[in-house]
Every structure is written in structure tokens, then in C-alpha cells.
Design a protein around this motif. Structure first.
Motif, PDB file in Angstrom:
ATOM      1  N   PHE A  64       0.806  -1.219   0.000  1.00  0.00           N
ATOM      2  CA  PHE A  64       0.000   0.000   0.000  1.00  0.00           C
ATOM      3  C   PHE A  64       0.844   1.278   0.000  1.00  0.00           C
ATOM      4  CE2 PHE A  64      -3.170  -3.053   1.301  1.00  0.00           C
ATOM      5  CZ  PHE A  64      -4.348  -2.548   0.784  1.00  0.00           C
ATOM      6  N   THR A  65       2.105   1.188   0.435  1.00  0.00           N
ATOM      7  CA  THR A  65       2.884   2.419   0.644  1.00  0.00           C
ATOM      8  C   THR A  65       4.095   2.573  -0.264  1.00  0.00           C
ATOM      9  OG1 THR A  65       4.160   1.340   2.409  1.00  0.00           O
ATOM     10  CG2 THR A  65       2.163   2.555   3.057  1.00  0.00           C
ATOM     11  N   ALA A  66       4.639   1.476  -0.810  1.00  0.00           N
ATOM     12  CA  ALA A  66       5.819   1.591  -1.657  1.00  0.00           C
ATOM     13  C   ALA A  66       5.474   2.355  -2.936  1.00  0.00           C
ATOM     14  CB  ALA A  66       6.367   0.201  -1.993  1.00  0.00           C
ATOM     15  N   ASP A 362       5.803  -1.256 -13.468  1.00  0.00           N
ATOM     16  CA  ASP A 362       5.906  -1.585 -12.042  1.00  0.00           C
ATOM     17  C   ASP A 362       5.469  -3.016 -11.738  1.00  0.00           C
ATOM     18  OD1 ASP A 362       6.782   0.995 -11.411  1.00  0.00           O
ATOM     19  OD2 ASP A 362       4.748   1.748 -11.179  1.00  0.00           O
ATOM     20  N   ARG A 363       5.126  -3.777 -12.769  1.00  0.00           N
ATOM     21  CA  ARG A 363       4.543  -5.099 -12.552  1.00  0.00           C
ATOM     22  C   ARG A 363       5.536  -6.064 -11.905  1.00  0.00           C
ATOM     23  NH1 ARG A 363      -0.034  -6.931 -15.253  1.00  0.00           N
ATOM     24  NH2 ARG A 363      -0.682  -8.948 -14.439  1.00  0.00           N
ATOM     25  N   VAL A 364       6.792  -6.044 -12.324  1.00  0.00           N
ATOM     26  CA  VAL A 364       7.781  -6.955 -11.744  1.00  0.00           C
ATOM     27  C   VAL A 364       7.951  -6.677 -10.252  1.00  0.00           C
ATOM     28  CG1 VAL A 364      10.209  -7.619 -11.754  1.00  0.00           C
ATOM     29  CG2 VAL A 364       8.991  -7.342 -13.916  1.00  0.00           C
ATOM     30  N   ALA A 365       8.022  -5.401  -9.873  1.00  0.00           N
ATOM     31  CA  ALA A 365       8.160  -5.058  -8.453  1.00  0.00           C
ATOM     32  C   ALA A 365       6.942  -5.505  -7.662  1.00  0.00           C
ATOM     33  CB  ALA A 365       8.361  -3.548  -8.302  1.00  0.00           C
ATOM     34  N   LEU A 366       5.761  -5.398  -8.250  1.00  0.00           N
ATOM     35  CA  LEU A 366       4.549  -5.866  -7.568  1.00  0.00           C
ATOM     36  C   LEU A 366       4.599  -7.375  -7.348  1.00  0.00           C
ATOM     37  CD1 LEU A 366       1.649  -5.556  -6.487  1.00  0.00           C
ATOM     38  CD2 LEU A 366       0.850  -5.795  -8.858  1.00  0.00           C
TER      39      LEU A 366
END
Length: 380
Positions: A64-66, A362-366
Motif C-alpha cells: 500500500f505504501t511503496a 511496475d509489474r515486476v516489483a509488484l
């Protein structure tokens, strides 16, 4: 480093002693302690979530915060069938319906499984698409199994750039929108049926059309829609308690089963639990267990895809939707555009629902953040 000041005592000590105390504090072994979690982060996790509570709360809080994970709007964790964590972003709550995007494909596959179990369809017969059954049409070799495993061979090009030329965009919003199945079924054959994996929303709409024609052959658009809605309610939504489950239909009365089922986060979690339990709910088998096993079995053309489900196995393409086999290769997921996930791990007795908006960059980080959360739970 934390320094607690008591002025009445420190005022009597030499400055050099204060400096030594500071140096000692800064030279502590290991990393500094993690900052305390906001109260809301801990409150989102039950007292006994099945793993240490604070690490789970931190893993959820990061989602929720990154700053590099997009916008998480809802997150649920179920362990052994119980909700052990539930959190919503600002402006979202448990009563809101969220579109599943391509998670809808997994719902459509279950509906097809029910029709196969009823004897209305057969996996390895030619797919009942009238347009393909003309003499000499090579598409007559496409089977229901091929469609479910995304290896029809049809020329469907997903996620193409520019977006307005991409097949799913054309079908959903441009020249195909009034008769999506007709548009999808009219495409030519690019590969031999069964030979090549190609993820395709258009393929799932063909499955929806087959389902609609099976329930209401030669019916009007309104009748097709009504028959499908009644089937979904009676055979899936009501038995699972998925009261919010809603499908969209095009002008031809075809379910947009590749992308447009809506449900609340808790109902998406109910669907995940249904899959985790092999197609049963409260001891009642809604679809044969071997159908769920088929959905979870790797496609011959793609080791990380089953039948309208993504599998946690190394990918042979640049599209890796899960954890590349890390944690447990029995993990599988319904995955949707912009970061929608229903992740199911039978051996960990775990279901995780993530809903929100995460762009491709941002999908890989998710996925990495979701992997860290799932990894907190041991496999049986």
C-alpha cells in the motif's frame, strides 16, 4: 539509532561522555531496527494469522505504501479458509465491485467445465463454431482444449503497440465491440491448431460464445444473455455465496468472459478458495475435481499456463506472471490487467487477493512484493 534524552540527568555529565554514548549507539551490530508500523497496518491483520503477525503486516503495508508498486486498492489473505488479513486503500471498501480483467478468464473456464461435465460439450471435439465447419476451413481442427489452453493457432495479437491496433482493444472497444465473438472467430489461422501458445482475450470470448450457444442455440441477444446470467447464478454464484458476481455482455448477448466479470474482493477470495478446494464448496462438488486439475495442468505449448490459469513455473517467454517456480510450484493464479491477482497455494492452504492499478513498468516489483508475502507461509 534511538537516543532518549533526560535533561535533568544529562546536564550533569561532561560533553565527552555524551559523545561516547552517541558513538556506542551508532556502532551497534546489524541493521537499525525497523520503524514502528502504523496502527492501521497492524489492525488489518488478525491476532493469529498463521505466521508471525508483524512481518505479515509489514509485507501488506509495503503493497500500500511503496512508490514503485502502483496503487493497491484491496488486499485479502486467507489461511486455512479464514480471512487473516484484509486492508483497503483510501476510498475503497469491502462492498465495492472490482473488475477482474483477465481473472475473468478463469471464471469462464469453470463455466465451460460445468458444461463438459453435463455432457453438453467435449474437450477434444472440434470447437462448435459454425463459421469454422465449412468444407476445407483449417480452423475446423481447433478443439475446445486448444481454446482453453490458449493454443488455437488463430491470429490474435494481444498487447500490441499502438494500443488501438491491439486485438483485445479492437474487439472490446472499436470495430468488434457489438459482436465480439464474431470478430474473434473471423480471424485467420496463423499456426497449426495446438502448436503455439498465444495469450488472447479474444480466445476467451470465443469460449463465452460457445457457452452461450450451448445454453441458448439460435436465440436472440436478450435470451442468450438471460440464459447465461441464470446459469452463472444457479451453478456458480449462489452456491459459492458470490452475491456480487456480475458479468458484462455485448450487443449480441455474448458474455465478455475474457475480461469483464466484476466482484467484491471477498467474492474474488471465495472464488480462489473454491479453486483451492478442487471445485467444491462446503463439501459440494460444483465442478468435477479433475476439471480443476486440468485447469492447473501445464499446457503442452506453455509450461506456466494451464487452462485459463497461470502456473508458478518458469516461463519460456518474457511474460512471467508468477514467481518462476519459487516457494512452491503448485501455486497458481487468476491474473488480470493492471495487477489483479487471485493467488492460490493449496500446500500452503493460502489464498491471496490483490486488486488495484499497477502499470506494466511496475509489474515486476509488484510480483516480487507478492512473492515476499506468500513466502511467509510454510508449505505443508
Amino acid at each position: 539509532m534511538t537516543l532518549l534524552l533526560f535533561p535533568s540527568r544529562l546536564s550533569t555529565r561532561a560533553p565527552s561522555l555524551i559523545a561516547l554514548a552517541l558513538l556506542a549507539a551508532c556502532s551497534q551490530n546489524g541493521p537499525p531496527p525497523e520503524p514502528p508500523l502504523p496502527a492501521a497496518a497492524m489492525e488489518a491483520v488478525s491476532e493469529d494469522p498463521g505466521v508471525p503477525r508483524e512481518p505479515l503486516a509489514r509485507a501488506i503495508d509495503q503493497l500500500f505504501t511503496a512508490e514503485d508498486l502502483g496503487d493497491t486498492r484491496a488486499l485479502l489473505v486467507l489461511h486455512q479458509g479464514e480471512v487473516v488479513a484484509e486492508r483497503y486503500g483510501e476510498g475503497y471498501d469491502a462492498d465495492m465491485r472490482f473488475t477482474g480483467w483477465s481473472m475473468s478468464k478463469s471464471v469462464t473456464a469453470v463455466l465451460l467445465g460445468m458444461m463438459v461435465a453435463d455432457g453438453r460439450l467435449r474437450l477434444d471435439d472440434p470447437a462448435p463454431v459454425p463459421l469454422w465447419q465449412r468444407a476445407g476451413d483449417p480452423r475446423s481442427g481447433i478443439t475446445l482444449r486448444h481454446l482453453l489452453q490458449m493454443r488455437s493457432g488463430l491470429h490474435h495479437e494481444e498487447a500490441r503497440e499502438p494500443a488501438y491496433k491491439s486485438d483485445e482493444v479492437r474487439m472490446l472497444f472499436l470495430d468488434g465491440r457489438d459482436d465480439m465473438a464474431g470478430w474473434a472467430e473471423a480471424q485467420s489461422l496463423e499456426y497449426e491448431p495446438g502448436s503455439t501458445f498465444a495469450f488472447s482475450t479474444a480466445t476467451s470470448v470465443i469460449l463465452s460464445d460457445i457457452a452461450g450457444n450451448t445454453l441458448a442455440p439460435d436465440a436472440s441477444p436478450d435470451e442468450r444473455q438471460r440464459e447465461m446470467e441464470q446459469f452463472i447464478e444457479a451453478r456458480l454464484a449462489a452456491p459459492l455465496g458470490m452475491d456480487s458476481l456480475t458479468g458484462e455482455f455485448d450487443a449480441s448477448g455474448t458474455l465478455v468472459g475474457g475480461s469483464h466479470f466484476w466482484a467484491t474482493p471477498r467474492d474474488w477470495a471465495r472464488f480462489g478458495e473454491f479453486l483451492r478446494n478442487g471445485g467444491s464448496v462446503r463439501g459440494v462438488q460444483l465442478v468435477p475435481r479433475n476439471w480443476i486439475e486440468f485447469m492447473r495442468r501445464p499446457s503442452p505449448a506453455s509450461p506456466d499456463y494451464g487452462a485459463q490459469l497461470w502456473l508458478n513455473r518458469p516461463s519460456e517467454t518474457d511474460r512471467e506472471e508468477l514467481f518462476g517456480g519459487a516457494i512452491d510450484d503448485g501455486i497458481f493464479a487468476a491474473v488480470g490487467h493492471l495487477g489483479q491477482y487471485v493467488i492460490v497455494s493449496p500446500r500452503q492452504q493460502l489464498t491471496v487477493v490483490h486488486l488495484g492499478k499497477t502499470d506494466n513498468e511496475d509489474r515486476v516489483a509488484l510480483v516480487d512484493a507478492l512473492e515476499r508475502l506468500v513466502a511467509l507461509y510454510p508449505s505443508r
